[in-house]
Design an enzyme around this catalytic site. Structure first.
Site, PDB file in Angstrom:
ATOM      1  N   ASP A 162      -1.216  -1.716  -4.302  1.00 52.77           N
ATOM      2  CA  ASP A 162      -2.645  -1.678  -3.980  1.00 52.77           C
ATOM      3  C   ASP A 162      -3.211  -0.301  -4.299  1.00 52.77           C
ATOM      4  OD1 ASP A 162      -2.473  -4.215  -2.927  1.00 52.77           O
ATOM      5  OD2 ASP A 162      -2.671  -3.585  -0.836  1.00 52.77           O
ATOM      6  N   MET A 163      -4.521  -0.251  -4.550  1.00 55.51           N
ATOM      7  CA  MET A 163      -5.176   1.051  -4.686  1.00 55.51           C
ATOM      8  C   MET A 163      -5.975   1.301  -3.409  1.00 55.51           C
ATOM      9  SD  MET A 163      -5.294   3.669  -6.531  1.00 55.51           S
ATOM     10  CE  MET A 163      -4.844   3.290  -8.219  1.00 55.51           C
ATOM     11  N   ARG A 217      -4.415  -5.157 -11.894  1.00 56.33           N
ATOM     12  CA  ARG A 217      -5.276  -6.029 -11.102  1.00 56.33           C
ATOM     13  C   ARG A 217      -6.626  -5.318 -10.990  1.00 56.33           C
ATOM     14  NH1 ARG A 217      -3.914  -5.545  -5.094  1.00 56.33           N
ATOM     15  NH2 ARG A 217      -2.292  -7.080  -5.445  1.00 56.33           N
ATOM     16  N   LYS A 257     -13.217  -4.799  -7.431  1.00 55.72           N
ATOM     17  CA  LYS A 257     -14.429  -3.962  -7.355  1.00 55.72           C
ATOM     18  C   LYS A 257     -14.151  -2.682  -6.577  1.00 55.72           C
ATOM     19  CE  LYS A 257     -17.988  -7.511  -7.736  1.00 55.72           C
ATOM     20  NZ  LYS A 257     -19.230  -8.074  -7.181  1.00 55.72           N
ATOM     21  N   GLY A 258     -13.364  -2.770  -5.509  1.00 54.11           N
ATOM     22  CA  GLY A 258     -13.097  -1.604  -4.658  1.00 54.11           C
ATOM     23  C   GLY A 258     -13.635  -1.845  -3.264  1.00 54.11           C
ATOM     24  N   ALA A 259     -12.820  -1.519  -2.252  1.00 55.96           N
ATOM     25  CA  ALA A 259     -13.143  -1.926  -0.886  1.00 55.96           C
ATOM     26  C   ALA A 259     -13.459  -0.772   0.057  1.00 55.96           C
ATOM     27  CB  ALA A 259     -11.974  -2.730  -0.322  1.00 55.96           C
ATOM     28  N   GLN A 316      -9.896   0.081  -9.445  1.00 51.47           N
ATOM     29  CA  GLN A 316     -11.172  -0.248  -8.800  1.00 51.47           C
ATOM     30  C   GLN A 316     -12.356   0.013  -9.729  1.00 51.47           C
ATOM     31  OE1 GLN A 316      -9.999   2.652  -6.053  1.00 51.47           O
ATOM     32  NE2 GLN A 316      -9.677   1.243  -4.339  1.00 51.47           N
ATOM     33  N   ARG A 338     -13.055  -4.274   6.799  1.00 50.12           N
ATOM     34  CA  ARG A 338     -13.494  -4.190   5.396  1.00 50.12           C
ATOM     35  C   ARG A 338     -14.000  -5.545   4.923  1.00 50.12           C
ATOM     36  NH1 ARG A 338      -9.129  -0.475   4.815  1.00 50.12           N
ATOM     37  NH2 ARG A 338      -7.698  -2.006   3.973  1.00 50.12           N
ATOM     38  N   LYS A 358       0.867  -1.186   0.000  1.00 49.09           N
ATOM     39  CA  LYS A 358       0.000   0.000   0.000  1.00 49.09           C
ATOM     40  C   LYS A 358       0.911   1.247   0.000  1.00 49.09           C
ATOM     41  CE  LYS A 358      -4.140  -1.595   2.370  1.00 49.09           C
ATOM     42  NZ  LYS A 358      -4.363  -2.524   1.285  1.00 49.09           N
ATOM     43  N   HIS A 415     -14.350 -12.592  -6.155  1.00 52.47           N
ATOM     44  CA  HIS A 415     -14.902 -13.895  -5.728  1.00 52.47           C
ATOM     45  C   HIS A 415     -16.306 -14.068  -6.268  1.00 52.47           C
ATOM     46  CE1 HIS A 415     -12.377 -12.009  -2.608  1.00 52.47           C
ATOM     47  NE2 HIS A 415     -11.775 -13.174  -2.619  1.00 52.47           N
TER      48      HIS A 415
HETATM   49  P1  FDA Z   1     -18.491  -9.175  -3.861  1.00 55.85           P
HETATM   50  O1  FDA Z   1     -18.158  -8.317  -2.696  1.00 55.85           O
HETATM   51  O2  FDA Z   1     -19.709  -8.859  -4.657  1.00 55.85           O
HETATM   52  O3  FDA Z   1     -18.513 -10.663  -3.392  1.00 55.85           O
HETATM   53  C1  FDA Z   1     -18.922 -11.729  -4.229  1.00 55.85           C
HETATM   54  C2  FDA Z   1     -19.088 -12.959  -3.369  1.00 55.85           C
HETATM   55  O4  FDA Z   1     -17.803 -13.346  -2.865  1.00 55.85           O
HETATM   56  C3  FDA Z   1     -19.945 -12.746  -2.113  1.00 55.85           C
HETATM   57  O5  FDA Z   1     -21.297 -12.937  -2.398  1.00 55.85           O
HETATM   58  C4  FDA Z   1     -19.373 -13.781  -1.194  1.00 55.85           C
HETATM   59  O6  FDA Z   1     -19.894 -15.051  -1.512  1.00 55.85           O
HETATM   60  C5  FDA Z   1     -17.903 -13.766  -1.518  1.00 55.85           C
HETATM   61  N1  FDA Z   1     -17.165 -12.833  -0.672  1.00 55.85           N
HETATM   62  C6  FDA Z   1     -16.685 -11.617  -1.029  1.00 55.85           C
HETATM   63  N2  FDA Z   1     -16.053 -11.038   0.004  1.00 55.85           N
HETATM   64  C7  FDA Z   1     -16.162 -11.910   1.018  1.00 55.85           C
HETATM   65  C8  FDA Z   1     -15.716 -11.886   2.372  1.00 55.85           C
HETATM   66  N3  FDA Z   1     -15.043 -10.848   2.861  1.00 55.85           N
HETATM   67  N4  FDA Z   1     -16.003 -12.967   3.141  1.00 55.85           N
HETATM   68  C9  FDA Z   1     -16.656 -14.036   2.647  1.00 55.85           C
HETATM   69  N5  FDA Z   1     -17.111 -14.092   1.384  1.00 55.85           N
HETATM   70  C10 FDA Z   1     -16.869 -13.059   0.586  1.00 55.85           C
HETATM   71  N6  FDA Z   1      -9.693  -3.492  -3.017  1.00 55.85           N
HETATM   72  C11 FDA Z   1      -9.200  -2.244  -3.149  1.00 55.85           C
HETATM   73  O7  FDA Z   1      -9.939  -1.261  -2.993  1.00 55.85           O
HETATM   74  N7  FDA Z   1      -7.875  -2.062  -3.454  1.00 55.85           N
HETATM   75  C12 FDA Z   1      -7.031  -3.107  -3.681  1.00 55.85           C
HETATM   76  O8  FDA Z   1      -5.856  -2.904  -3.972  1.00 55.85           O
HETATM   77  C13 FDA Z   1      -7.555  -4.432  -3.560  1.00 55.85           C
HETATM   78  N8  FDA Z   1      -6.768  -5.520  -3.767  1.00 55.85           N
HETATM   79  C14 FDA Z   1      -7.344  -6.782  -3.834  1.00 55.85           C
HETATM   80  C15 FDA Z   1      -6.582  -7.874  -4.232  1.00 55.85           C
HETATM   81  C16 FDA Z   1      -7.182  -9.114  -4.389  1.00 55.85           C
HETATM   82  C17 FDA Z   1      -6.351 -10.285  -4.846  1.00 55.85           C
HETATM   83  C18 FDA Z   1      -8.570  -9.270  -4.115  1.00 55.85           C
HETATM   84  C19 FDA Z   1      -9.255 -10.593  -4.295  1.00 55.85           C
HETATM   85  C20 FDA Z   1      -9.314  -8.200  -3.687  1.00 55.85           C
HETATM   86  C21 FDA Z   1      -8.729  -6.942  -3.525  1.00 55.85           C
HETATM   87  N9  FDA Z   1      -9.469  -5.848  -3.108  1.00 55.85           N
HETATM   88  C22 FDA Z   1      -8.921  -4.587  -3.219  1.00 55.85           C
HETATM   89  C23 FDA Z   1     -10.814  -6.023  -2.508  1.00 55.85           C
HETATM   90  C24 FDA Z   1     -11.917  -5.839  -3.531  1.00 55.85           C
HETATM   91  O9  FDA Z   1     -12.028  -4.490  -3.921  1.00 55.85           O
HETATM   92  C25 FDA Z   1     -13.286  -6.284  -2.945  1.00 55.85           C
HETATM   93  O10 FDA Z   1     -13.567  -5.495  -1.824  1.00 55.85           O
HETATM   94  C26 FDA Z   1     -13.343  -7.740  -2.538  1.00 55.85           C
HETATM   95  O11 FDA Z   1     -12.626  -8.554  -3.432  1.00 55.85           O
HETATM   96  C27 FDA Z   1     -14.808  -8.235  -2.510  1.00 55.85           C
HETATM   97  O12 FDA Z   1     -15.396  -8.049  -3.757  1.00 55.85           O
HETATM   98  P2  FDA Z   1     -15.754  -9.224  -4.798  1.00 55.85           P
HETATM   99  O13 FDA Z   1     -15.249  -8.817  -6.134  1.00 55.85           O
HETATM  100  O14 FDA Z   1     -15.268 -10.523  -4.315  1.00 55.85           O
HETATM  101  O15 FDA Z   1     -17.324  -9.176  -4.936  1.00 55.85           O
END
Ligand code: FDA
Length: 287
Positions: free
Chosen positions: A111-112, A161, A164-166, A140, A269, A77, A208
């Site tokens: 990371d973003m 990479r 979606k964004g966290a 993101q 988060r 980060k 995921h």
């Molecule tokens: P979504 O949140 O819609 O989840 C889809 C499904 O996945 C859910 O219905 C559930 O089944 C499962 N799931 C998702 N999160 C879960 C959890 N915490 N516990 C259990 N099940 C879960 N963000 C960011 O802003 N900057 C960054 O640099 C990164 N880097 C990063 C690297 C990698 C390798 C990953 C996988 C993710 C990130 N993220 C990130 C986080 C990303 O932005 C996002 O918040 C999470 O991946 C959750 O989003 P999904 O795309 O999984 O979809």
């Protein structure tokens, strides 16, 4: 972490607080054909001097993963490397890590973080990328600006990479509706895959979301995108069944393993992403 219920809940997503825990988890995934990315939790340093400790830690990670024969990249980060205090210093730390990654035949992801950091993070990325292909950045899908950012980076043969964004972002910078974020993710993933033949391109599809992954796999099949041109990326401990399914179908997968003492904001988060996880914590409190 000393409370058993916290340890039980957090350990589902994090193998431990120490680098050794993360390396053991990476070793355990290796026979399954799953590569990894290691990230030492932390953000927004209190003192700029701490950035030096963080950088040294990641240099050690690069040495130890090489010694262990692991295909384990690192993800950092910018605010952990001093971006809030001194962007030029942050740039130097990122470049030091990339230099070590070159020696170790490895790769550094940036990371973003939240939206006020996007411009500064992309300018660090562009400067580093001009010097080395061993660096990638997260973009993101929830931000309105990301499509334009991505179009600007693609001609560089960029390593991206897509996530979606966290972070909790206001409606004037990010799509408030989940369906819009998913749609933008799909469009941008297809755009990246279509450009993945450009020299130096690396595409990480980091989600995921089964529905989205299914649609993206459809695009990959339809356009016969070679498997060497993309990797799926997921977080340690999340959607294990889906992780195994992708690998069994021959798709490259990387799992991001987080570790470190500073896990609380990151863990919050993960809870916010999925309310069911809160019940998991509550069950562990009484379990
Ligand atoms: P979504 O949140 O819609 O989840 C889809 C499904 O996945 C859910 O219905 C559930 O089944 C499962 N799931 C998702 N999160 C879960 C959890 N915490 N516990 C259990 N099940 C879960 N963000 C960011 O802003 N900057 C960054 O640099 C990164 N880097 C990063 C690297 C990698 C390798 C990953 C996988 C993710 C990130 N993220 C990130 C986080 C990303 O932005 C996002 O918040 C999470 O991946 C959750 O989003 P999904 O795309 O999984 O979809």
């Amino acid at each position: 972490m000393r409370r058993p219920f916290v340890r039980r809940s957090v350990s589902r997503f994090m193998p431990g607080e120490h680098l050794g825990d993360a390396l053991s988890a990476a070793q355990a995934l290796k026979p399954e054909g799953i590569a990894t990315i290691l990230t030492h939790l932390g953000e927004n340093l209190g003192r700029v001097e701490e950035a030096e400790e963080v950088a040294r830690h990641y240099l050690e990670v690069l040495d130890r993963t090489a010694a262990a024969g692991l295909d384990a990249q690192i993800s950092v980060k910018p605010t952990q490397l001093g971006l809030d205090h001194d962007p030029a210093l942050c740039q130097r730390h990122v470049d030091r890590l990339i230099g070590q990654a070159e020696l170790r035949n490895n790769f550094v992801w940036i990371d973003m973080e939240s939206s006020p950091y996007v411009d500064r993070t992309l300018s660090i990325y562009r400067a580093s990328r001009a010097r080395s292909p061993r660096v990638g950045v997260a973009l993101q899908a929830y931000l309105y600006r990301t499509e334009a950012d991505l179009e600007g980076l693609i001609p560089l043969g960029a390593a991206i990479r897509l996530v979606k964004g966290a972070y909790l972002e206001p409606a004037n910078v990010a799509y408030p509706r989940r369906a819009d974020v998913d749609e933008q993710f799909y469009r941008l993933a297809c755009r990246l895959l279509a450009a993945a033949h450009l020299p130096g391109s690396v595409t990480h599809i980091a989600t995921h979301d089964s529905a989205l992954i299914g649609r993206i796999l459809g695009f990959i099949e339809e356009h016969r995108i070679p498997r060497s041109r993309y990797e799926f990326a997921m977080l340690y401990g999340i959607q294990r069944a889906q992780q195994r399914r992708l690998v069994s179908q021959g798709h490259p997968l990387r799992v991001l393993i987080s570790y470190g003492e500073y896990w609380f904001p990151w863990y919050m988060r993960r809870l916010a992403e999925r309310p069911a996880n809160v019940w998991f914590v509550v069950k562990n409190m009484f379990g």
